[in-house]
Motif scaffolding. Structure first.
Motif, short mmCIF file in Angstrom:
data_model
loop_
_atom_site.label_atom_id
_atom_site.label_comp_id
_atom_site.label_asym_id
_atom_site.label_seq_id
_atom_site.Cartn_x
_atom_site.Cartn_y
_atom_site.Cartn_z
N PRO A 1 -4.11 19.72 -36.61
CA PRO A 1 -3.41 19.97 -35.35
C PRO A 1 -2.77 21.35 -35.32
O PRO A 1 -2.25 21.83 -36.33
CB PRO A 1 -2.34 18.87 -35.31
N ASP A 2 -2.83 21.98 -34.14
CA ASP A 2 -2.16 23.27 -33.90
C ASP A 2 -2.62 24.36 -34.87
O ASP A 2 -1.86 25.29 -35.16
CB ASP A 2 -0.64 23.12 -34.00
N PHE B 1 -4.00 17.76 -27.34
CA PHE B 1 -3.63 18.54 -28.52
C PHE B 1 -4.67 19.62 -28.81
O PHE B 1 -5.87 19.40 -28.68
CB PHE B 1 -3.51 17.64 -29.74
N SER C 1 -12.79 16.19 -27.93
CA SER C 1 -12.60 16.25 -29.38
C SER C 1 -13.88 15.86 -30.12
O SER C 1 -14.16 16.40 -31.19
CB SER C 1 -11.45 15.33 -29.78
N TYR D 1 -6.05 12.77 -29.50
CA TYR D 1 -5.98 14.21 -29.23
C TYR D 1 -6.46 14.51 -27.81
O TYR D 1 -5.86 15.34 -27.10
CB TYR D 1 -6.85 14.98 -30.23
N PHE E 1 -6.45 21.70 -31.78
CA PHE E 1 -6.70 21.40 -33.19
C PHE E 1 -8.00 22.05 -33.64
O PHE E 1 -8.81 22.50 -32.82
CB PHE E 1 -6.77 19.89 -33.43
#
Length: 362
Positions: A285-286, A227, A333, A222, A229
């Protein structure tokens, strides 16, 4: 004959070596068959075609004949990829035979095209009545030999010369076919074993969820890919009392049942893992923070309502404390996980059986 034998041995070695390296890109595919996606069958055809070109370019020259193990490549392509793979390989064989054919001496080229076409047509008919076994594979090889022998006879100068080359040819084609089949089968088993071991190394043995190593690898990816998240850290309230009341076997039942509940509640793109003990981590995610909090509430409520059953004991309930954080609240992260852990600690300190987002922590 010894010279031809040695040349066939080199052709055979080239076949096996090419198979080893050429099929490495397909090692993660569990099974390749004529019903596989078209992309896979195209790749098989290209690989088998390249191998057949190498075999033809290193063929044994005997009078007007060019003898090699191209039939093994052609049968293998058709056996695994059907007409798509077999057709590509046939075109490659004819092209390679054209390259090494002297101008005006096209008898061998024409015979090659006829043999390949006849073999593919026969194989497509035979496959309707056959199963996917070594016997059927070798029968197709034998059919190819049967089609090739008349061509060898036409291209050799005398019957004695025909007998000399045909004997070595039959032996090496059958041997090459058998070894190729066994080699590919063992190679697939090896790749499956390696893949299984890799999955086991990243899987929690009790719950079959991702383990901490897999979660950490995903978090690192990530960071690498940037990404967005959210993270949920889920902890079972008073889990020690569960173990004390029902024993560790009862505690294991709770962990497994909770793992099923978490997987059921989470979206397909989420990763659910056991971080250790009675603590679980959900990577989403997202998913923005507010939506992650709603998901946490859904999970908390579903767990509180669920009846946990173990052995002959009456059904019982357990509750969850959940901490939530999002990637826009931290630089990395792993910092997101730390903030979710702080939120979990806040949930534990303020009464348990609740969801706390990092933005709510003072």
């Amino acid at each position: 004959m010894l010279s031809q034998f040695n040349q066939f041995l080199l052709n055979f070695s080239l076949l096996i070596t090419s198979l080893l390296f050429a099929f490495l890109p397909l090692r993660h595919i569990k099974r390749i068959s004529p019903t596989s996606p078209i992309r896979i069958r195209l790749i098989v055809g290209v690989i088998a075609g390249l191998i057949s070109v190498l075999l033809v370019l290193n063929s044994v020259t005997y009078d007007g004949a060019k003898v090699d193990l191209r039939l093994v490549a052609l049968v293998t392509a058709f056996y695994y990829g059907g007409w798509v793979s077999g057709g590509i390989t046939m075109v490659a064989i004819i092209g390679a035979r054209f390259i090494i054919t002297p101008p005006g001496a096209y008898e061998g080229l024409i015979l090659t095209a006829l043999i390949c076409s006849a073999l593919l047509v026969t194989a497509s008919v035979y496959r309707r009545f056959a199963s996917h076994t070594l016997k059927d594979y070798l029968i197709l090889i034998a059919i190819g030999i049967g089609y090739s022998l008349p061509a060898l006879y036409l291209l050799t100068e005398t019957f004695t010369r025909f007998l000399e080359i045909s004997l070595v040819y039959i032996i090496f084609i059958l041997l090459g076919g058998y070894v190729t089949y066994r080699f590919l089968q063992e190679l697939r088993k090896h790749f499956q074993f390696v893949q299984m071991q890799q999955e086991l190394a990243l899987t929690d043995g009790l719950t079959n969820l991702a383990n901490r190593r897999k979660l950490d690898e995903t978090l690192a990816s990530y960071d690498k890919d940037g990404f967005a998240f959210s993270v949920l850290i889920v902890d079972i309230d008073f889990f020690k009392s569960v173990n004390d009341t029902y024993g560790h076997d009862g505690g294991d039942v709770v962990l497994r049942q909770l793992s099923h509940l978490l997987e059921h509640c989470c979206p397909d793109k989420a990763m659910v893992g056991r971080y250790g003990g009675e603590e679980f981590v959900l990577l989403l995610p997202d998913m923005p923070l507010k939506e992650a909090v709603r998901l946490g509430e859904t999970i908390r409520s579903a767990c509180a309502d669920q009846h946990f059953v173990f052995s002959t004991y009456p059904a019982f309930h357990v509750t969850l404390s959940i901490g939530v954080a999002a990637s826009d609240q931290a630089a990395t992260s792993f910092e997101v996980v730390q903030k979710a852990d702080q939120s979990l600690y806040q949930a534990k300190q303020t009464g348990r059986n609740k969801v706390v987002a990092y933005s709510e922590v003072d």
